[in-house]
Design an enzyme around this catalytic site. Structure first.
Site: not given
Ligand code: NAD
Ligand code: UDP
Length: 325
Positions: A23, A86, A110, A125, A156, A160, A186
């Site tokens: 995302v 995350s 942070n 997010a 998780y 959140k 998503t």
């Molecule tokens: P994703 O795992 O592709 O992206 C998360 C990114 O965060 C990754 O690139 C990961 O390397 C980075 N990351 C995690 N911990 C880190 C840290 N300590 N320092 C630096 N980078 C770090 O997942 P996504 O689906 O793209 O999700 C993005 C955000 O949206 C997240 O916060 C997730 O909880 C939230 N979210 C996504 C969905 C979904 O359906 N995709 C649903 C609910 C919430």
């Protein structure tokens, strides 16, 4: 409804944590497209450099490899901080629960401290997981949720929920301009084929000619939103005046068995599933009530399921058989 126009955003700077993720990488593209400068941070714990490779050489984009659970600073003015970092897939966060807790807690502080120091707008997010296994259906933002605080998903869900609490505390204590987006399932290009979430799992299995791994009897429901719709919602929320959480997701609900049937249909295959045990605390239903998003953001999803899934299948075709995914 009050959302600042994109034309007034030219030349502003956004920091995006977790920028190499699924995302966040789409959000970054949208911000750059609208004339912002973007600084992305990521430690690649679940993301991948390929998601940002096409931005190399873009003078408005900068990448910093960093674990945002450890303190960080960036030079110069910042207008927006998007805290997106995350792990997000159940198999990822069950494997690395402590990193996941820190992404919601230490990393939130942070990112919030950076926004405070820079006088920036902060957006976090959050997730439909704050509703847990919901007893109210569909889920409005006013529902407080039904979360098992010691279950396997708690690293998780509770992280959140803490991230939301920290966001509201900075808003109340410091007057920080904060936004909370509660993202529902998503999907789209740049998900990891092996991240275990149902969209890449079923598409990968169909591409490899394997049966789809249906957890439980597949009667649990989800509602799938295409990534460009979500990014539009997030960007509108960042420019809005609302500080209350806002659900962003697609209310088009289906059972997971129906989802498997849809994937089979896209491939012109007979449904071929193998039932596996339902993971603990797997929510039985999920569907966003998007009344608030419609009212405050004038937002609702526009990409039809068939179109989004076709684009996602096209993306994954390039990876099946490859060892790099
Ligand atoms: P994703 O795992 O592709 O992206 C998360 C990114 O965060 C990754 O690139 C990961 O390397 C980075 N990351 C995690 N911990 C880190 C840290 N300590 N320092 C630096 N980078 C770090 O997942 P996504 O689906 O793209 O999700 C993005 C955000 O949206 C997240 O916060 C997730 O909880 C939230 N979210 C996504 C969905 C979904 O359906 N995709 C649903 C609910 C919430
Ligand atoms: N699921 C499934 N088979 C899989 C992966 C997931 O049946 O190979 C189910 C899972 O049990 C859940 C739904 O699909 O009910 C969505 O799972 P996902 O991991 O995508 O996200 P969640 O909404 O649970 O966070």
């Amino acid at each position: 409804m009050s959302v600042k126009p994109t034309s007034s955003q030219q030349g502003k700077t956004a920091v995006v944590t977790g920028g190499a993720g699924f995302v966040p990488s789409h959000l970054i593209e949208r911000l750059l497209h609208d004339g912002l400068k973007v600084i992305a941070l990521d430690n690649f714990v679940t993301g991948h450099p390929r998601n940002l490779a096409h931005l190399e050489g873009n003078e408005n984009f900068r990448f910093i490899e960093h674990d945002v659970s450890l303190p960080f600073d960036v030079e110069g003015p910042v207008d927006y901080v998007f805290h997106m970092a995350s792990p997000a897939s159940p198999i990822d966060y069950v494997k690395i629960p402590i990193e996941t807790l820190k992404a919601g807690s230490y990393a939130s502080h942070n990112a919030l401290d950076l926004a405070l120091a820079k006088g920036a707008t902060y957006l976090v997010a959050s997730t439909s997981e704050v509703y847990g296994d919901p007893e109210i259906h569909p889920q409005p933002e006013t529902y407080w949720g039904n979360v098992n605080s010691i279950g396997v998903r708690s690293c998780y869900d509770e992280a959140k929920r803490y991230a939301e609490a920290a966001t509201m505390a900075y808003h109340r204590a410091h007057g920080l301009d904060t936004k909370i987006v509660r993202i529902f399932n998503t999907y789209g290009p740049r998900m990891r084929l092996d991240d275990g979430r149902v969209v890449p799992a079923f598409i990968g299995q169909a591409l490899r000619g394997e049966p789809m791994t249906l957890f439980g009897d597949g009667s649990q429901t989800r509602s799938f939103c295409y990534v460009s719709d979500l990014v539009e919602g997030i960007w509108r929320l960042a420019r809005s005046e609302t500080h209350e959480p806002v659900n962003c997701g697609n209310p088009h609900e289906m059972t997971i068995r129906q989802f498997a049937e849809e994937i089979a249909r896209h491939f012109g295959l007979e449904l071929n599933v193998v039932e596996q045990p339902l993971p603990p605390d797997d929510p039985k239903v999920r569907k966003p009530d998007i009344t608030r998003a419609k009212a405050v953001l004038d937002w609702q999803p526009v990409v039809p399921f068939d179109e989004g899934i076709a684009k996602t299948i096209e993306y994954f075709r390039g990876f099946v058989g490859s060892t790099s995914h």
